[in-house]
Write a protein that holds these residues in place. Structure first.
Motif, short mmCIF file in Angstrom:
data_model
loop_
_atom_site.label_atom_id
_atom_site.label_comp_id
_atom_site.label_asym_id
_atom_site.label_seq_id
_atom_site.Cartn_x
_atom_site.Cartn_y
_atom_site.Cartn_z
N ILE A 97 0.84 -1.20 0.00
CA ILE A 97 0.00 0.00 0.00
C ILE A 97 0.87 1.25 0.00
CG2 ILE A 97 -1.62 1.34 1.40
CD1 ILE A 97 -2.90 -1.33 2.26
N VAL A 98 1.90 1.26 0.83
CA VAL A 98 2.79 2.42 0.89
C VAL A 98 3.63 2.53 -0.39
CG1 VAL A 98 4.73 3.45 2.14
CG2 VAL A 98 2.78 2.49 3.39
N ALA A 99 4.02 1.39 -0.97
CA ALA A 99 4.72 1.43 -2.25
C ALA A 99 3.83 2.06 -3.32
CB ALA A 99 5.14 0.02 -2.66
N ALA A 100 2.54 1.70 -3.32
CA ALA A 100 1.61 2.30 -4.28
C ALA A 100 1.51 3.81 -4.07
CB ALA A 100 0.24 1.65 -4.16
N ALA A 101 1.53 4.25 -2.81
CA ALA A 101 1.48 5.68 -2.53
C ALA A 101 2.69 6.40 -3.12
CB ALA A 101 1.41 5.91 -1.02
N ALA A 102 3.85 5.77 -3.02
CA ALA A 102 5.04 6.37 -3.62
C ALA A 102 4.92 6.44 -5.13
CB ALA A 102 6.28 5.57 -3.22
N MET A 103 4.34 5.41 -5.74
CA MET A 103 4.19 5.40 -7.19
C MET A 103 3.17 6.43 -7.68
SD MET A 103 6.54 3.44 -8.06
CE MET A 103 6.23 3.39 -9.83
N ILE A 104 2.21 6.79 -6.84
CA ILE A 104 1.32 7.91 -7.19
C ILE A 104 2.15 9.17 -7.38
CG2 ILE A 104 -0.46 9.46 -6.28
CD1 ILE A 104 -1.72 7.02 -4.92
N VAL A 117 -6.25 5.02 -9.76
CA VAL A 117 -5.40 5.37 -8.61
C VAL A 117 -3.94 5.43 -9.04
CG1 VAL A 117 -4.59 4.62 -6.34
CG2 VAL A 117 -7.02 4.45 -6.92
N LEU A 118 -3.53 4.44 -9.82
CA LEU A 118 -2.17 4.36 -10.35
C LEU A 118 -2.23 4.21 -11.87
CD1 LEU A 118 -0.39 1.82 -7.96
CD2 LEU A 118 0.13 4.24 -8.17
N SER A 119 -1.15 4.58 -12.53
CA SER A 119 -1.05 4.33 -13.96
C SER A 119 -0.78 2.85 -14.20
CB SER A 119 0.08 5.16 -14.56
OG SER A 119 1.35 4.67 -14.12
N PRO A 120 -1.18 2.31 -15.35
CA PRO A 120 -0.83 0.92 -15.68
C PRO A 120 0.68 0.68 -15.64
CG PRO A 120 -2.53 1.70 -17.15
CD PRO A 120 -2.07 2.90 -16.36
N ALA A 121 1.45 1.68 -16.04
CA ALA A 121 2.91 1.51 -16.02
C ALA A 121 3.43 1.37 -14.60
CB ALA A 121 3.57 2.70 -16.70
N ALA A 122 2.86 2.12 -13.66
CA ALA A 122 3.28 2.02 -12.26
C ALA A 122 2.95 0.65 -11.70
CB ALA A 122 2.61 3.11 -11.44
N VAL A 123 1.75 0.13 -12.00
CA VAL A 123 1.37 -1.20 -11.53
C VAL A 123 2.29 -2.26 -12.13
CG1 VAL A 123 -0.44 -2.95 -11.53
CG2 VAL A 123 -1.03 -0.54 -11.16
N ALA A 124 2.61 -2.12 -13.41
CA ALA A 124 3.50 -3.09 -14.05
C ALA A 124 4.86 -3.11 -13.38
CB ALA A 124 3.64 -2.76 -15.53
N GLU A 125 5.39 -1.94 -13.03
CA GLU A 125 6.67 -1.90 -12.33
C GLU A 125 6.58 -2.53 -10.96
OE1 GLU A 125 9.82 1.03 -12.25
OE2 GLU A 125 8.50 2.35 -13.40
N MET A 126 5.51 -2.20 -10.22
CA MET A 126 5.34 -2.73 -8.87
C MET A 126 5.32 -4.24 -8.86
SD MET A 126 2.50 -0.49 -6.77
CE MET A 126 2.57 -1.67 -5.41
#
Length: 354
Positions: free
Chosen positions: A54-61, A267-276
């Protein structure tokens, strides 16, 4: 398959959730405590390391919004980590150091390669204990430090490895929470609520329990770790623990997992999710981490990746796995610390879906 562990008194209770496409099945078995009321679908659990993705996703935002950059040094926001010293030998004395070969970056924090983590160096672990950083073990008791003092003390430690060299669980998440708060100019909990929890309808996820009456009791084996009505999670923490401090429910975390599976869902871009959700480790780093991550398993941002799925565990009794090819999400919440589970329970509960 899992109910027998409640019947036999191994677990006080459990909530299991499995979704595939638009179908979701939930099972609620047992009690909030061995001597407590019946467990409910919306009972509150200490989800521990479910906090990390969850916090990693916040950073990717913030990366999506160009407010943070993956490979820019974090020195401006985290001056305590500027120009760190590094142990000359990873198992050596903590006063025998050399300068860091390069600065620490956001990518290092997200991939747990900043050079600090769950160390096998006794002197380094002892020094962390003396500083009350509380980066090892369960998030009970909390560190008494506020984020600025916590960072000041962390900055007095040498790194065990050079930045980018080795995967070490899980200090990167602790530091990431401070970085996000400083980058946004607001408490970490407020940013998580505004940008992740409210958009996804995660109304019960926070660093404090939203309803004490729904809070479960946490156990280490059969010993009580944290009771419902005397819980530390009933008050605001001085240090919002971005590594393991969140309270949540099965449906709340399912909303987060579905967001990732949907490619970000606004909430996130597809690119951010792919990296995560892509393994970021080198073969050598995976090999060095095999005792912790397991065979053929790597690390994305805040979660493990391998075998066609991604997910992670919460040490106080939670498991999560997503299999994208099957559009399947599996979540299991219990109150018993994972390191006290019988081997057969862990094997059965670790299956991708029940």
């Amino acid at each position: 398959m899992l109910s027998k562990y409640v019947d036999d008194g191994v677990l006080a209770g459990l909530v299991s959730l499995v979704s595939r496409g638009d179908e979701t099945r939930v099972e609620v078995i047992g009690r909030t405590a061995f001597d407590g009321p019946e467990l409910q679908r919306d009972s509150l659990f200490r989800v521990a390391s479910f906090t990390k993705p969850i916090v990693a996703a916040a950073a990717m935002i913030l990366v999506d919004e160009l407010r943070l950059s993956m490979d820019t040094p974090v020195d401006d926001l985290l001056p305590e980590l500027a120009h760190p010293a590094v142990l000359r030998q990873p198992d050596g004395p903590i006063d025998d150091t050399v300068p860091a070969a390069r600065p620490i970056t956001l990518r290092d924090l997200l991939t747990f390669r900043l050079g600090l983590g769950e160390s096998d160096n006794p002197a380094l672990r002892q020094r962390e204990d003396e500083l009350e950083l509380r980066t090892f073990g369960p998030p009970v008791p909390r560190t008494p430090l506020d984020p600025d003092e916590w960072m000041r003390r962390l900055g007095t430690l040498p790194l065990q490895f050079q930045p980018g060299e080795r995967w070490l669980y899980s200090t990167g998440s602790h530091v990431l929470g401070v970085l996000i708060a400083r980058a946004t100019g607001q408490p970490l909990g407020d940013f998580l609520r505004e940008r992740i929890f409210e958009p996804l309808g995660m109304h019960d996820t926070a660093f404090t329990a939203s309803d004490p009456a729904r809070l479960t009791t946490a156990y280490v084996g059969n010993d009580v770790l944290d009771t419902a009505f005397g819980s530390q999670w009933l008050s605001e923490p001085p240090f919002p623990d971005a590594s393991g401090g969140l309270i949540s429910t099965a449906d709340d975390f399912h909303a987060f997992a579905r967001m990732l599976l949907a490619g970000g869902d606004g909430v996130l871009s597809p690119a951010a999710v792919a990296e995560m959700t892509t393994d970021q480790l080198t073969p050598a780093q995976r090999a060095a981490a095999v005792d912790f991550l397991g065979p053929e398993t790597g690390w994305g941002y805040g979660l493990s990746v391998g075998g066609g799925r991604y997910g992670w565990a919460g040490g106080l009794g939670a498991l999560w796995s997503t299999t994208p090819a099957e559009q399947t999400i599996s979540i299991l919440l219990t109150q018993r610390a994972l390191w006290t589970w019988p081997e057969e329970l862990f094997a059965e509960a670790s299956a991708p879906a029940w």
